[in-house]
Design a protein around this motif. Structure first.
Motif, short mmCIF file in Angstrom:
data_model
loop_
_atom_site.label_atom_id
_atom_site.label_comp_id
_atom_site.label_asym_id
_atom_site.label_seq_id
_atom_site.Cartn_x
_atom_site.Cartn_y
_atom_site.Cartn_z
N MET A 299 0.82 -1.20 0.00
CA MET A 299 0.00 0.00 0.00
C MET A 299 0.86 1.25 0.00
SD MET A 299 -2.96 -1.18 2.70
CE MET A 299 -3.81 0.40 2.64
N ALA A 300 1.95 1.22 0.78
CA ALA A 300 2.82 2.39 0.87
C ALA A 300 3.47 2.70 -0.48
CB ALA A 300 3.89 2.15 1.93
N TRP A 301 3.67 1.68 -1.32
CA TRP A 301 4.25 1.90 -2.65
C TRP A 301 3.26 2.55 -3.61
CZ3 TRP A 301 9.03 2.20 -4.12
CH2 TRP A 301 10.04 1.45 -3.49
N LEU A 302 1.98 2.57 -3.25
CA LEU A 302 0.95 3.05 -4.19
C LEU A 302 0.36 4.41 -3.85
CD1 LEU A 302 -0.98 -0.33 -4.62
CD2 LEU A 302 0.73 0.66 -6.16
N ILE A 303 0.59 4.92 -2.63
CA ILE A 303 0.00 6.19 -2.22
C ILE A 303 0.75 7.37 -2.85
CG2 ILE A 303 -0.46 7.72 -0.26
CD1 ILE A 303 -2.31 5.33 -0.39
N ASP A 304 0.01 8.26 -3.49
CA ASP A 304 0.59 9.45 -4.14
C ASP A 304 0.18 10.68 -3.33
OD1 ASP A 304 1.39 11.54 -5.74
OD2 ASP A 304 0.65 10.65 -7.61
N ARG A 305 1.03 11.06 -2.40
CA ARG A 305 0.73 12.20 -1.52
C ARG A 305 0.68 13.52 -2.27
NH1 ARG A 305 3.81 8.53 0.61
NH2 ARG A 305 3.56 7.75 2.75
N GLU A 306 1.58 13.66 -3.24
CA GLU A 306 1.64 14.91 -4.00
C GLU A 306 0.31 15.16 -4.70
OE1 GLU A 306 4.16 17.00 -4.02
OE2 GLU A 306 5.66 15.78 -2.98
N ARG A 307 -0.23 14.13 -5.33
CA ARG A 307 -1.51 14.26 -6.02
C ARG A 307 -2.63 14.52 -5.02
NH1 ARG A 307 -4.36 12.81 -10.70
NH2 ARG A 307 -6.52 12.21 -10.23
N LEU A 308 -2.59 13.81 -3.90
CA LEU A 308 -3.61 13.97 -2.88
C LEU A 308 -3.66 15.42 -2.38
CD1 LEU A 308 -5.63 12.32 -1.05
CD2 LEU A 308 -3.76 12.16 0.60
N ALA A 309 -2.50 15.98 -2.07
CA ALA A 309 -2.43 17.35 -1.57
C ALA A 309 -2.88 18.35 -2.62
CB ALA A 309 -1.01 17.67 -1.11
N ALA A 310 -2.52 18.10 -3.88
CA ALA A 310 -2.83 19.06 -4.94
C ALA A 310 -4.28 19.00 -5.39
CB ALA A 310 -1.90 18.80 -6.13
N THR A 311 -4.83 17.79 -5.53
CA THR A 311 -6.17 17.67 -6.11
C THR A 311 -7.29 17.75 -5.08
OG1 THR A 311 -6.07 15.23 -6.00
CG2 THR A 311 -5.29 16.28 -8.02
N VAL A 312 -7.11 17.06 -3.96
CA VAL A 312 -8.17 17.04 -2.94
C VAL A 312 -8.11 18.29 -2.07
CG1 VAL A 312 -9.08 15.82 -0.91
CG2 VAL A 312 -8.28 14.52 -2.90
N TYR A 313 -6.89 18.75 -1.76
CA TYR A 313 -6.75 19.85 -0.81
C TYR A 313 -6.28 21.15 -1.45
CZ TYR A 313 -7.55 16.40 2.78
OH TYR A 313 -8.13 15.43 3.56
N ASP A 314 -6.26 21.21 -2.77
CA ASP A 314 -5.90 22.44 -3.47
C ASP A 314 -4.60 23.05 -2.95
OD1 ASP A 314 -8.20 23.43 -5.42
OD2 ASP A 314 -9.14 22.41 -3.73
N SER A 315 -3.66 22.19 -2.60
CA SER A 315 -2.33 22.60 -2.13
C SER A 315 -2.38 23.43 -0.85
CB SER A 315 -1.58 23.37 -3.24
OG SER A 315 -1.41 22.54 -4.38
N THR A 316 -3.44 23.25 -0.06
CA THR A 316 -3.51 23.94 1.24
C THR A 316 -2.89 23.09 2.34
OG1 THR A 316 -5.72 23.05 1.66
CG2 THR A 316 -5.58 25.22 0.60
N VAL A 317 -2.42 21.88 2.01
CA VAL A 317 -1.66 21.03 2.93
C VAL A 317 -0.38 20.61 2.22
CG1 VAL A 317 -3.76 20.17 4.03
CG2 VAL A 317 -2.73 18.85 2.17
N ASP A 318 0.58 20.11 3.00
CA ASP A 318 1.85 19.66 2.43
C ASP A 318 1.98 18.15 2.56
OD1 ASP A 318 2.77 22.29 1.85
OD2 ASP A 318 3.33 22.54 3.96
N PRO A 319 2.46 17.46 1.51
CA PRO A 319 2.67 16.02 1.60
C PRO A 319 3.60 15.69 2.77
CG PRO A 319 2.92 16.78 -0.67
CD PRO A 319 2.84 18.01 0.20
N LEU A 320 3.29 14.60 3.46
CA LEU A 320 4.07 14.22 4.64
C LEU A 320 4.63 12.81 4.45
CD1 LEU A 320 4.94 14.91 7.57
CD2 LEU A 320 2.80 13.86 8.34
N TYR A 321 5.91 12.66 4.72
CA TYR A 321 6.58 11.37 4.52
C TYR A 321 7.18 10.82 5.81
CZ TYR A 321 6.20 12.44 -0.45
OH TYR A 321 5.71 12.72 -1.71
#
Length: 518
Positions: A299-321
């Motif tokens: 699952m960890a190999w498949l999660i795209d945080r950058e896309r999640l932050a940009a599309t769902v949150y309109d870049s109002t959050v930062d990807p966290l690793y």
């Protein structure tokens, strides 16, 4: 604390009009009796400090109840509140002693005693609510009280214990009003904080009146406040646009936050970097389809945080690793180091070695109405299913029901925000990934537990950095949790309200008393 707070990195305060004179920025004392209305989507789980460990409840607790210690705005060390002073006794960090202030009284007029303090801590541990803060007091062995002195005896060295005393878990309750072995029900609360709870209607509002009996760290108990609770960000936004609330916070929809205009003369905007995080928690028990760590690694190999932050949150959050957010001692990029890109081939190889049937089917739960949780769930489902390796059943639940479901192990995966309890990396350790952690993933690691205990031995918290780096490496390997993003704190207020930028600063305290009329 579910959904989170440490160091303010940047603040933008937009004044309603650039021509406003300095004298106009001072509180208008003629408005002392006028109520300030604050809108939020955070929900209150319980009015009893022994039965709640979430941001909405603790926001209310930090105003209605008082702890021995508290945090000053921007402070990283607790200061006395209900206590005159507190300190460790000896050098082994196993005995912590506080002297209670004189003259503290509960709303009914009864004097607060050291026995009340002892009683408050004892009942949190005795009740041990599955959605309460008992796990935060895991190093507390016993409490003794004599005259105005309260002594905490710890089972192991814990330099972070003063931080925990300053949280909602340390709320002092009236032992004549709160049962020792069960949660108090009803719509009232008896605390010694800067406000009294004048009235409360679940899911609707909490009316707070300045507490004239308050004695503690604050010099001013603030203006009358009404907290208004909204089912989702859209309803909060509608209330804000209709000016049914003077302040809107936690949380407006991402598109609204992304579109906030610093030059709008009709509002003030406070935007600060925050230590609030959001994670995807995974049920590691033998009964869960996610029990095998190789499935969780896939699952960890498949999660795209950058896309999640940009599309769902309109870049109002930062990807966290990492488990620990940026700005906090011990922050790393452990998940990026181990899973640097989306790789379905590596995910498939792991699942093949695990010998599981494909696609792996599991349930994903989220708190309905909690920010963009529904859109987030849909995006994560899409990312996992696009590989053909997973089949995800997504369900949203009312917040209290959602908490009970994850607390009883009924969900395979669940996304929850985390508001830091105190400004220390420890708040991202044992409460999230220690054995018996409040997030109830069933995860237990001797290595992680040992490192967390070792980190608590350092009075100089910077010396705990290496331990927490190792914790995060172990978590990235075992994957009981997948970090998703780190939030920013937004507060929007009308042009005649000041103090919005001080509401939250990453110490878990919601400072309603800092709001004032201009």
């Amino acid at each position: 604390m579910r959904s989170v707070r440490v160091r303010i990195l940047a603040t933008l305060l937009v004044l309603a009009c650039v021509a406003v004179g300095g004298w106009q920025l001072l509180p208008d004392q003629g408005d002392d009796g006028r109520t300030i209305t604050v809108g939020t989507t955070d929900a209150v789980t319980s009015l009893d400090p022994a039965g709640a460990y979430d941001a909405g409840s603790w926001a209310l607790f930090s105003n209605v109840f008082q702890s021995l210690l508290t945090f000053e705005p921007g402070g990283v060390s607790p200061v006395p509140d209900a206590a005159e002073h507190c300190s460790f006794t000896g050098d082994d960090l196993r005995t912590y002693r506080c002297q209670l202030r004189e003259g503290l009284t509960f709303p009914g007029g009864r004097e607060v005693t050291a026995e009340d303090v002892k009683y408050s801590f004892d009942r949190v541990k005795k009740i041990n609510s599955p959605v309460g803060p008992a796990s935060l007091l895991d190093t507390l062995k016993t409490v003794s009280a004599s005259d105005r002195t309260v002594t905490f005896h710890l089972s192991s060295p814990d330099a972070t214990f003063p931080f925990k005393v300053a949280t909602g878990a340390g709320s002092i309750v009236d032992r004549s009003k709160y049962p020792a072995d069960g949660l108090r029900t009803g719509t009232s609360a008896d605390g010694t904080g800067p406000y009294t709870l004048a009235s409360y209607t679940k899911g609707k509002n909490a009316v707070l009146a300045p507490n004239g009996r308050y004695e503690g760290a604050l010099k001013d108990t603030g203006r009358p406040v009404e907290l208004r609770y909204y089912a989702d960000g859209e309803k909060l936004d509608a209330a804000w646009k209709a000016r049914r609330v003077d302040v809107a916070t936690r949380t407006l929809p991402p598109k609204v936050l992304a579109g906030l205009n610093a030059s709008d003369p009709g509002q003030r905007v406070s935007e600060v970097d925050s230590s609030e995080t959001r994670n995807l928690y995974l049920n590691t028990r033998a009964s869960s389809p996610l029990h095998d760590p190789r499935v969780r690694q896939a699952m960890a190999w498949l999660i795209d945080r950058e896309r999640l932050a940009a599309t769902v949150y309109d870049s109002t959050v930062d990807p966290l690793y990492s488990l620990i957010p940026a700005g906090i001692t011990g922050h790393t990029t452990s998940f990026f180091d181990r899973y640097p890109r989306q790789d379905a081939k590596k995910a498939r190889q792991l699942l093949t070695r695990a010998g599981v049937s494909l696609p792996v089917r599991f349930t994903y739960g989220y708190g309905a109405g909690r920010g963009a949780a529904a859109d987030e769930a849909a995006e994560i489902k899409r990312e996992l299913e696009a590989s053909g390796l997973f089949k995800v059943t997504v369900n949203g639940y009312e917040w209290t029901d959602f908490q009970k479901r994850w607390a009883t192990g009924k969900l395979d995966a669940y996304a929850v925000g985390w508001v830091a309890d105190y400004p220390d990396p420890d708040t991202f350790g044992s409460p999230l990934v220690g054995t018996g952690a409040s997030m109830n993933t069933g995860y237990s690691s001797r290595t992680v537990d040992r490192l967390i205990k070792a980190s608590q031995k350092f009075a100089d918290r910077s010396e705990a950095d290496d331990d927490f780096r190792q914790v995060q490496q172990a978590v990235a390997a075992d994957v009981p949790v997948i970090p998703l993003w780190q939030a920013k704190e937004y507060v929007v207020s009308s042009e005649d309200i000041g103090g919005g930028q001080y509401l939250s600063d990453g110490t878990g305290v919601f400072r309603l008393w800092r709001l004032n009329w201009i």
